[in-house]
Scaffold this motif. Structure first.
Motif, short mmCIF file in Angstrom:
data_model
loop_
_atom_site.label_atom_id
_atom_site.label_comp_id
_atom_site.label_asym_id
_atom_site.label_seq_id
_atom_site.Cartn_x
_atom_site.Cartn_y
_atom_site.Cartn_z
N GLY A 105 0.80 -1.22 0.00
CA GLY A 105 0.00 0.00 0.00
C GLY A 105 0.83 1.27 0.00
O GLY A 105 0.30 2.37 -0.16
N ARG A 106 2.12 1.14 0.14
CA ARG A 106 3.01 2.31 0.14
C ARG A 106 3.55 2.54 -1.28
O ARG A 106 4.02 1.62 -1.93
CB ARG A 106 4.17 2.08 1.10
CG ARG A 106 3.70 1.98 2.53
CD ARG A 106 4.89 1.93 3.47
NE ARG A 106 4.41 1.76 4.83
CZ ARG A 106 4.88 0.86 5.66
NH1 ARG A 106 5.86 0.07 5.30
NH2 ARG A 106 4.39 0.78 6.87
N ASN A 107 3.50 3.78 -1.71
CA ASN A 107 3.96 4.11 -3.06
C ASN A 107 5.38 3.66 -3.33
O ASN A 107 5.69 3.18 -4.42
CB ASN A 107 3.85 5.62 -3.31
CG ASN A 107 2.45 6.02 -3.69
OD1 ASN A 107 1.68 5.21 -4.19
ND2 ASN A 107 2.11 7.27 -3.46
N LYS A 108 6.27 3.79 -2.36
CA LYS A 108 7.67 3.44 -2.61
C LYS A 108 7.84 1.95 -2.93
O LYS A 108 8.79 1.58 -3.62
CB LYS A 108 8.56 3.84 -1.43
CG LYS A 108 8.37 3.02 -0.18
CD LYS A 108 9.35 3.49 0.90
CE LYS A 108 9.27 2.60 2.11
NZ LYS A 108 10.25 2.97 3.11
N HIS A 109 6.94 1.12 -2.49
CA HIS A 109 7.03 -0.31 -2.79
C HIS A 109 6.32 -0.67 -4.09
O HIS A 109 6.87 -1.38 -4.92
CB HIS A 109 6.47 -1.15 -1.64
CG HIS A 109 7.29 -1.05 -0.40
ND1 HIS A 109 8.59 -1.48 -0.33
CD2 HIS A 109 7.00 -0.52 0.82
CE1 HIS A 109 9.08 -1.24 0.87
NE2 HIS A 109 8.13 -0.66 1.59
N ILE A 110 5.11 -0.19 -4.26
CA ILE A 110 4.36 -0.53 -5.47
C ILE A 110 5.04 0.03 -6.70
O ILE A 110 4.98 -0.54 -7.79
CB ILE A 110 2.87 -0.10 -5.37
CG1 ILE A 110 2.01 -0.85 -6.39
CG2 ILE A 110 2.70 1.38 -5.51
CD1 ILE A 110 1.87 -2.30 -6.16
N GLN A 111 5.76 1.15 -6.55
CA GLN A 111 6.46 1.74 -7.70
C GLN A 111 7.70 0.95 -8.10
O GLN A 111 8.30 1.23 -9.13
CB GLN A 111 6.82 3.19 -7.38
CG GLN A 111 5.60 4.09 -7.34
CD GLN A 111 5.91 5.51 -6.89
OE1 GLN A 111 7.02 5.82 -6.46
NE2 GLN A 111 4.91 6.37 -6.96
#
Length: 156
Positions: free
Chosen positions: A135-141
């Motif tokens: 759910g964190r942008n830094k991971h999904i990106q």
């Protein structure tokens, strides 16, 4: 009475996975298991029909303990999915989910891994992740938009 005739491919995948598990059980237990497996087979058939109708998303609603994880693993196996992301709502069930997939698709065991706060197996084809991490942008990106062919989300 509604009767579903599954394709040979679905039947073969289903029975190769579950056929041996009912041997040696009492008649009552065998009947109970067969009813459970038949419901999973019917749901798997409906997922296939959904895809054949041109839809790329599906929703399976089953009560707790009725086989959503097994259904997901059977579906991944039947379509020979290459890149899968399985997202759970609590970390405690990540290992249990992966264990279920390994039982259904043992030949893909080495291709399965975790993507959590502590462990990031980015190179694996089937990833089990928590919503808290993904759910964190830094991971999904870390993954291109079309990286995963299948995304499975479970929740309360």
């Amino acid at each position: 009475m509604f009767v579903v005739f599954a394709t040979d491919r679905i039947k073969n995948n289903f029975y190769s996975t579950y056929g041996a598990r009912i041997e040696g059980l009492s008649q009552e237990r065998k009947y109970s298991n067969l009813r459970f497996y038949w419901k999973l087979q019917k749901a798997l058939f409906n997922l296939q029909k959904t895809r054949e109708s041109g839809f790329d998303r599906a929703l399976a609603i089953l009560a707790t303990g009725l086989g959503k994880t097994i259904l997901s693993a059977l579906d991944v196996k039947s379509i020979k999915a290459k890149k899968v992301l399985f997202i759970v709502h609590i970390n405690e069930i990540l290992k249990q989910t992966k264990d279920s997939f390994e039982k259904v698709i043992p030949d893909m065991k080495d291709e399965m891994g975790f993507y959590t706060g502590k462990q990031k197996d980015k190179d694996k084809n089937i990833l089990f992740a928590s919503i808290q991490t993904m759910g964190r942008n830094k991971h999904i990106q870390n993954f291109p938009k079309d990286y995963f062919g299948n995304i499975i989300v479970t929740g309360k």
